[in-house]
Each structure stands twice: as C-alpha cells, then as structure tokens.
Design an enzyme around this catalytic site. Structure first.
Site, PDB file in Angstrom:
ATOM      1  N   HIS A  37       0.841  -1.208   0.000  1.00 15.78           N
ATOM      2  CA  HIS A  37       0.000   0.000   0.000  1.00 15.78           C
ATOM      3  C   HIS A  37       0.874   1.257   0.000  1.00 15.78           C
ATOM      4  O   HIS A  37       0.536   2.260  -0.635  1.00 15.78           O
ATOM      5  CB  HIS A  37      -0.900   0.033   1.242  1.00 15.78           C
ATOM      6  CG  HIS A  37      -1.931  -1.054   1.306  1.00 15.78           C
ATOM      7  ND1 HIS A  37      -1.878  -2.060   2.238  1.00 15.78           N
ATOM      8  CD2 HIS A  37      -3.043  -1.285   0.567  1.00 15.78           C
ATOM      9  CE1 HIS A  37      -2.919  -2.876   2.073  1.00 15.78           C
ATOM     10  NE2 HIS A  37      -3.646  -2.421   1.063  1.00 15.78           N
ATOM     11  N   GLN A  61     -18.304  -5.857  -1.674  1.00 18.82           N
ATOM     12  CA  GLN A  61     -17.446  -6.583  -2.601  1.00 18.82           C
ATOM     13  C   GLN A  61     -17.020  -7.958  -2.081  1.00 18.82           C
ATOM     14  O   GLN A  61     -16.258  -8.655  -2.731  1.00 18.82           O
ATOM     15  CB  GLN A  61     -16.214  -5.755  -2.981  1.00 18.82           C
ATOM     16  CG  GLN A  61     -15.177  -5.600  -1.873  1.00 18.82           C
ATOM     17  CD  GLN A  61     -14.104  -4.605  -2.277  1.00 18.82           C
ATOM     18  OE1 GLN A  61     -14.353  -3.409  -2.401  1.00 18.82           O
ATOM     19  NE2 GLN A  61     -12.888  -5.092  -2.494  1.00 18.82           N
ATOM     20  N   SER A 187       0.030  -8.850   0.748  1.00 23.76           N
ATOM     21  CA  SER A 187      -1.430  -8.792   0.784  1.00 23.76           C
ATOM     22  C   SER A 187      -1.863  -8.705   2.248  1.00 23.76           C
ATOM     23  O   SER A 187      -1.216  -9.287   3.123  1.00 23.76           O
ATOM     24  CB  SER A 187      -2.008 -10.071   0.163  1.00 23.76           C
ATOM     25  OG  SER A 187      -3.347 -10.242   0.566  1.00 23.76           O
TER      26      SER A 187
HETATM   27  P1  AMP Z   1      -6.703  -3.532  -0.647  1.00 23.63           P
HETATM   28  O1  AMP Z   1      -6.514  -2.833   0.654  1.00 23.63           O
HETATM   29  O2  AMP Z   1      -6.252  -4.943  -0.623  1.00 23.63           O
HETATM   30  O3  AMP Z   1      -8.064  -3.321  -1.241  1.00 23.63           O
HETATM   31  O4  AMP Z   1      -5.685  -2.820  -1.644  1.00 23.63           O
HETATM   32  C1  AMP Z   1      -5.713  -1.435  -1.863  1.00 23.63           C
HETATM   33  C2  AMP Z   1      -4.848  -1.125  -3.051  1.00 23.63           C
HETATM   34  O5  AMP Z   1      -3.510  -1.559  -2.799  1.00 23.63           O
HETATM   35  C3  AMP Z   1      -5.301  -1.856  -4.330  1.00 23.63           C
HETATM   36  O6  AMP Z   1      -5.210  -0.970  -5.422  1.00 23.63           O
HETATM   37  C4  AMP Z   1      -4.320  -2.989  -4.432  1.00 23.63           C
HETATM   38  O7  AMP Z   1      -4.114  -3.441  -5.746  1.00 23.63           O
HETATM   39  C5  AMP Z   1      -3.063  -2.353  -3.871  1.00 23.63           C
HETATM   40  N1  AMP Z   1      -2.132  -3.377  -3.401  1.00 23.63           N
HETATM   41  C6  AMP Z   1      -2.415  -4.403  -2.559  1.00 23.63           C
HETATM   42  N2  AMP Z   1      -1.331  -5.184  -2.396  1.00 23.63           N
HETATM   43  C7  AMP Z   1      -0.342  -4.644  -3.155  1.00 23.63           C
HETATM   44  C8  AMP Z   1       1.012  -5.010  -3.437  1.00 23.63           C
HETATM   45  N3  AMP Z   1       1.574  -6.090  -2.902  1.00 23.63           N
HETATM   46  N4  AMP Z   1       1.732  -4.206  -4.255  1.00 23.63           N
HETATM   47  C9  AMP Z   1       1.153  -3.106  -4.820  1.00 23.63           C
HETATM   48  N5  AMP Z   1      -0.116  -2.718  -4.602  1.00 23.63           N
HETATM   49  C10 AMP Z   1      -0.863  -3.476  -3.793  1.00 23.63           C
END
Ligand code: AMP
Length: 280
Positions: A37, A61, A187
């Site tokens: 993030h 979602q 993640s």
């Molecule tokens: P999330 O909190 O999982 O919904 O992710 C929020 C944003 O962070 C989304 O645009 C994801 O694609 C991005 N994101 C999550 N994990 C990663 C990662 N390992 N590298 C780059 N961006 C990420």
C-alpha cells in the site's frame, strides 16, 4: 495528517485545497496496510500535491461472509503507518457514510464481460461491489489521479473501463506489485497464513516467474497444465492459472498479442491468494 470520518468534513477540506489549485492523488484501501500500500502512497506523493488515502472494508465486494468477518482490521497501526508516510488526508468512513440510507448507488455500466471472468467467476458480485465503492469514493474525493495496484490486475482493468465509460475526469495510475523478499506478493490476507502455508504459497510467484522465463519455448496449454500441477503438488488448491491478453483478459493460445499476462488464484488452506506477472 488530517483524519476525516464524515462526508461533509472531507468534502469541505478537499474543495478548500482544490480552490488553492492543489492536485489531489487518491489511494483507496481496505486497511491492514502493508508496504505494498505504501508504494501507492509514495507514487501519489511523487505526482500530486495532496495525497488522500481511504480505509474502508467494503462489505458489498465480499462474496464470502467469513472472509468479510475475518478480514484483518488494524486501525491504529494503519494510522501510524500513514502518518509515518506523510499522507495528508486519511478518510475512515463508516458503512453509513459510504452507503447512506435511501441513496441509489448502483453503477449501471456494461463491463463487457470483464466482471464475469476469473475473479468474477469465482467471486460472483465482487466487481459490482468494487465498481460501486470506487465510484462513490471518487465522487467524494474527486481526485485528479487514482492509484491502484497491479496486484489486483482485473480490478484496475475494470476501474479503468468505468472511468472511461462514465467519462470520469480522473486518471488511473497503476503501481507494480510489491513483494516480500521471498517473492510472496504482499497482501493484507497474508497475516492469516500459517507458517507452513506462507512457505507453500511461494510456489505461486515461483511459477509466475517460471512462465515469464519459459513462455517463448513452450506450448501455452502445456505450460498452464504444468503450473497447475506444481501448485497442487505444493498443497495449494488452485482456482485458475491462465495466460491472458492484458486488455479484456481473454485466454490466448499464443503470446503474439501486444500485452500478455499470467494470472493465478489459489487457496492456501483457508486463505485465498491472487498474483500475476506481466509477460510482455
Ligand atoms: P486492498 O486494501 O487490498 O483493497 O488494496 C488497496 C490497493 O492496494 C489496491 O489498489 C491494491 O491493488 C493495492 N495493493 C495491494 N497489495 C499490493 C502489493 N503487494 N503491491 C502493490 N499494490 C498493492
């Protein structure tokens, strides 16, 4: 760092900043923040005057109730991380702020089948929820730039389609996948992996790399079969592993397309992981 919870306070601040001629970069997240993030935050800070980050675990979602309940929530740690990374504005809305009673927030656009493939097939309704929350957040923040991760390849592809079809005046910037040293794609769900599955899950990034290095020598179908076998051998339960073109994510039989990526989703015990690699 300013923290807002209500629509009114956020909008007031943003309109004040916009009147001053400052550009806004927006990073939507579901919290449980990690270094991946922060790459989005850094990209926004490089490009924009003001960086806004939202933290909202969007219920619409989640197709799986248990996943929603068990989704990690680390609000204090998130605030700390955002502060350390010099985020200007953090938006922590409640469900009632994002989805006020009586407000019709359905986004009715044709996603040309993109929402039914891969993630859409295994997580019915997921992208309807994604599009709905991103549209609502864009209405609240009205940023010049929106930063999303390559990690969720299908998600940013769909959001980009929405921006174009709805003529939303925001430009999408895609940030490469940030990985742990081991290769595991970062993640929020990784914290729920057992030590054993964290090790087993490395097969995903290892296989994606293998495919990138070998696609030009091997037949695509046999490459896909080989990878699925390796993932199963490691004790993961794959949902799909496919080599697809980068625009509509349709299967390809050769890698002659302009843009080709390999995408994968697999269960590591009770945790569902996704990853991808740009082949060309
Ligand atoms: P999330 O909190 O999982 O919904 O992710 C929020 C944003 O962070 C989304 O645009 C994801 O694609 C991005 N994101 C999550 N994990 C990663 C990662 N390992 N590298 C780059 N961006 C990420």
């Amino acid at each position: 760092m300013q923290v807002f919870v209500t629509e009114k306070a956020l909008k007031n601040r943003i309109s004040f900043l916009k009147k001053k001629g400052l550009s806004i970069g927006f990073v939507p997240t579901m919290g449980a923040l990690h270094a991946g993030h922060m790459q989005l935050i850094k990209a926004s800070k490089r490009k924009c005057d003001i960086t806004v980050c939202s933290v909202f675990v969007n219920p619409t979602q989640f197709n799986n109730k248990e996943d929603l309940i068990k989704y990690p929530r680390t609000i204090e740690k998130d605030k700390q991380m955002l502060k350390e990374n010099d985020v200007d504005i953090v938006f922590f809305p409640t469900k009632e702020v994002i989805y006020p009673e009586g407000m019709d927030l359905n986004v009715d656009i044709d996603l040309e089948g993109l929402d039914e493939l891969w993630e859409g097939e295994f997580r019915p309704g997921h992208f309807k929820g994604v599009v709905q929350v991103v549209k609502r957040l864009l209405d609240l923040v009205s940023p010049e730039y929106l930063f999303m991760g390559q990690k969720d390849f299908q998600q940013f592809t769909i959001v980009n389609m929405m921006l174009k079809k709805m003529q939303i005046d925001t430009e999408l910037v895609v940030v490469p996948i940030h990985r742990e040293k081991s290769g595991l794609a970062m993640s929020s769900r990784n914290v729920r992996l057992t030590v054993e599955y964290r090790r087993k899950a490395l097969v995903l990034s290892r296989m994606l790399k293998y495919v990138k290095n070998n696609y030009s020598f091997e037949n695509i179908n046999s490459l896909e079969d080989y990878v699925l076998k390796q993932i199963k051998k490691e004790g993961l339960r794959p949902e799909y592993f496919k080599i697809v073109e980068g625009k509509y994510l349709k299967e390809v039989s050769s890698v002659n397309e302009d843009s080709v990526i390999a995408i994968v989703a697999a269960w590591a015990g009770k945790i569902r992981l996704i990853d991808n690699i740009i082949i060309k």
